[in-house]
Design an enzyme around this catalytic site. Sequence first.
Site, mmCIF file in Angstrom:
data_model
loop_
_atom_site.group_PDB
_atom_site.id
_atom_site.type_symbol
_atom_site.label_atom_id
_atom_site.label_comp_id
_atom_site.label_asym_id
_atom_site.label_seq_id
_atom_site.Cartn_x
_atom_site.Cartn_y
_atom_site.Cartn_z
ATOM 1 C CD GLN A 66 -37.559 -65.722 -10.749
ATOM 2 O OE1 GLN A 66 -38.561 -66.406 -10.656
ATOM 3 N NE2 GLN A 66 -36.368 -66.195 -10.406
ATOM 4 N NE ARG A 72 -35.798 -70.307 -0.880
ATOM 5 C CZ ARG A 72 -36.299 -69.322 -0.165
ATOM 6 N NH1 ARG A 72 -37.580 -69.089 -0.151
ATOM 7 N NH2 ARG A 72 -35.509 -68.559 0.550
ATOM 8 C CB CYS A 73 -32.944 -75.697 -6.312
ATOM 9 S SG CYS A 73 -33.642 -76.401 -7.799
ATOM 10 C CD GLU A 117 -31.726 -70.770 -5.887
ATOM 11 O OE1 GLU A 117 -30.599 -71.190 -6.177
ATOM 12 O OE2 GLU A 117 -32.469 -70.208 -6.691
#
Lengths: 169, 808
Positions: free
Chosen positions: B237, B384-385, B760
């Site tokens: 990523q 996902r945050c 997110e």
Amino acid sequence: MSKIQKMHVTMTVNGETVEGLVEPRTLLIHFIREHLLLTGAHIGCDTGHCGACTLDIDGKSVKSCTMFAVQAEGSSIVTIEGLAAPDGTLHALQEGFRMMHGLQCGYCTPGMILRAHRLLIENPNPTEAEIRFGISGNLCRCTGYQNIVRAIQYAAAKLNGTQFQEAAE
Amino acid sequence: MNDLTPTKEQREARLEGMGCKRKRVEDIRFTQGKGNYVDDIKLPGMLFGDFVRSTYAHARIKRIDTSKAKALPGVRAVLTADDLKPLNLHYMPTLAGDVAAVLADEKVLFQNQEVAFVVADDRYIAADAIELVEVEYEELEPLTNPFKAMDADAPLLREDIKGKMEGAHGPRKHYNHIFNWQVGDREAADDIFASAPVKTKDTYWYHRTHPSPLETCQSLASYDKVTGHLTIYGTFQAPHVVRTVVSMLSGIPESKVHVIAPDIGGGFGNKVGVYPGYVCSIVASIVLGKPVKWVEDRMENLSTTSFARDYHMTTELASTQDGKILGMRCYVLADHGAFDACADPTKWPAGFMNICTGSYGIPVAHLEVDGVYTNKASGGVAYRCSFRVTEAVYAIERAVEVLAQKLGMDSADLRLKNFIRREQFPYKSALGWEYDSGDYHLAMNKAMEAVGYRQLRAEQAEKRAAFQRGETREVMGIGVSFFTEIVGAGPSKNCDILGVGMFDSCEIRIHPTGSAIARMGTKSQGQGHETTYAQIVATELGIPADQIQVEEGNTDTAPYGLGTYGSRSTPVAGAAIAMASRKIRAKMQMIAAHLLEVHHNDLDWDIDGYQVKGLPEKRIGVKEIAWAAYHQPIPNLEPGLEAVNYYDPPNMTYPFGAYFCVMDIDVDTGAAKVRRFYALDDCGTRINPMIIEGQVHGGLTEAFAVAMGQEIRYDAAGNVMGASFMDFFVPTAVETPHWETDFTVTPSPHHPIGAKGVGESPHVGGVPCFSNAVNDALSFCGSVHIDMPHDAWRIWEAAEKLGLHKAA
């Protein structure tokens, strides 16, 4: 460990006859991806749950990590690479997935589309519940499925020559 | 101009710029099986690596015998910690200032820890060889309960840092302690709590889970012994960060390390860190001079690379009798596993947990976090945050519900009473953040009206009465959550990773014929950057989006960037695109002035070109300007048309939203059915509404998974209990609810295009919404808090404890 005797396999993949030498333990998904270099189908788990490796084999949706290449001897297989028309026109499902934003990372997409392809042959006019049940062997981590359902509805309408009605939010 | 001259609207539409539901360019390859993921890449002579893993959670390694494995035909190498020690690579630095074992050195600290790396001609031989490596262990007492980690007689886990009582974030209180982090005014908070008329205090456990993208972590390293160049393909990523870390570890100059992140099959925070598999494939390639591929299987993914959450949050609120919140205290015990491998900005050991005052004007607050080691896999990634924001929002949104219950007040009304008001922005929170913009009352009221909130409460009251009369065995829960995220890390004054400021970058090159390429420091894992980034350039530069190529994930061609996670791509890289575009536009204005023979101040930008002020027919388009930039000498200007921008954001962005869930629970089976889920998001300026909606659907589905069943559990011996898709809950299309989406738009005042980020938010807001629905359903029976995950068994168990089955 003694050397493993290789076996000769022949099958039809996307209309072409292919052959290869494989160990009896070689998984079909590895044969397709690594011998035939058809890398559209993916591997997402080890337990047959995710469906990323789904291929269409002799008229059935099959998770190709759950069978050996030698078991596909004589089979007729369609992979995502063979779904578009010979002239390059995309299949209604390929179009529908793009139009309805039915994919994000794209990793589950080939398996999902091939599963939906067989679903629509078996049931050309499925309800939403039938679609959801019909693709429940294929996991998607990105989309939340709602747009995948719409993509399949879009394709069903196109294949049936009917008007696609966008579901009201 | 004549009838054939396109109108302003037609010219604008042709660009497919910001605000349009542009179809994704990525889909053309993905729907035809032409994506290019790491495991699709096959290099000549490529070998395959795989790990021997620990069967124990805590044990001393007495002996490793690799001789049988090495003797197997097709095996090229077997690496152990002893092979890595001379290279000083048996440990690697983590992003959190700790070190993590690459291959276990003398001890294993969690089940499935990497013990040896086998390299063979193919993956089948590697799997055979793993079985032939003999490891003798002496079992040690496992530590799995974080509350016992700092006991005087707790087993010592990290012998490698036993005497090092100064950690990366200050003093360590105990040999299993990692850090203590405090924010806010403790004294002032204690004073408030000493005198407040109403107080609540509960411990919420946000359980351990895992991002589990469908594609696992993988890498392919190829070292060229002749040129000394190292090429690494991987599921990264943050490719540039990987390049820097690899260079620092290997001593190979960064200029000779080429990192390529091809298509990535989902990340969700899992693919930010550096893992032993990456390091071992690189070392093996350098040693053997051949490409070495490493591909995680699902069991390895779930049990080793980067869990998320595992925060025990004791949360207290103080309020007046009529529900004005006066203060907050929060104490967190954080279970980090065997190594501190959180992927947080360096100075933030608990991420942005100090956003835990939420959307409310809480004047006084104090937060304290202790991190401890246990015999579990390391991680603590932002699934996902943005860093630990999910945990923070869960704590405050549960606490507000509990306070409402105690006050006998409706929880939506309690929120409305305490929201930060529109005119208070920019708002400085008690725990140190400056919220950029928001209109919480507008969003909440719109959402309440959309779902018919008051009618739902009336229906719930009727159903509860019917339940108590014995007419039904079903109870109804209404989940409410209102979240404020903090994303777009971040300003380099307070955010860095390994000392590199968290800016991001964009380089745009306009070609002579008017098409363009934009190269980025971020990396999409499914977010659709190739589509949306082009839309920003299209609007800024008047070039149709389909003529703009977006390239990511190639460290040789892209400017340095910190990558994609924490919803930072649009807030940071999106801003870099706008700023780079504006540099180009400034140059285009000079070129246009020369071509039109006017002063540049006499020109106005007009969608896709410049026109002379007051003379709309006297204009020149971007295409002609681009051609001139390359083919005509312009006085005092260099030829060419390109720009690069490194954007260091002045502040974070603060997306927010109001979510509602209606749930029906059968108390006899524990089965929970989501009847309705409504999500209103405000992510500022909306670049592509289709993609935003898709992101919201996906984030809500992951929130549903986490809240309703997804868990990585350990037994007392440290055995990981949920490391396959047989046990780890990933919802199918059948379980997944239908999602309703809505929005308001409050642009970020400090962002060049006003965008805040959205990927997110649905996860951050969704998890407490589901949990609040379950808790709300059972609150009328006296239940105050039930921990997640809310699978049928646990809901049934809660109902049993509440005595609901006796009445049946």
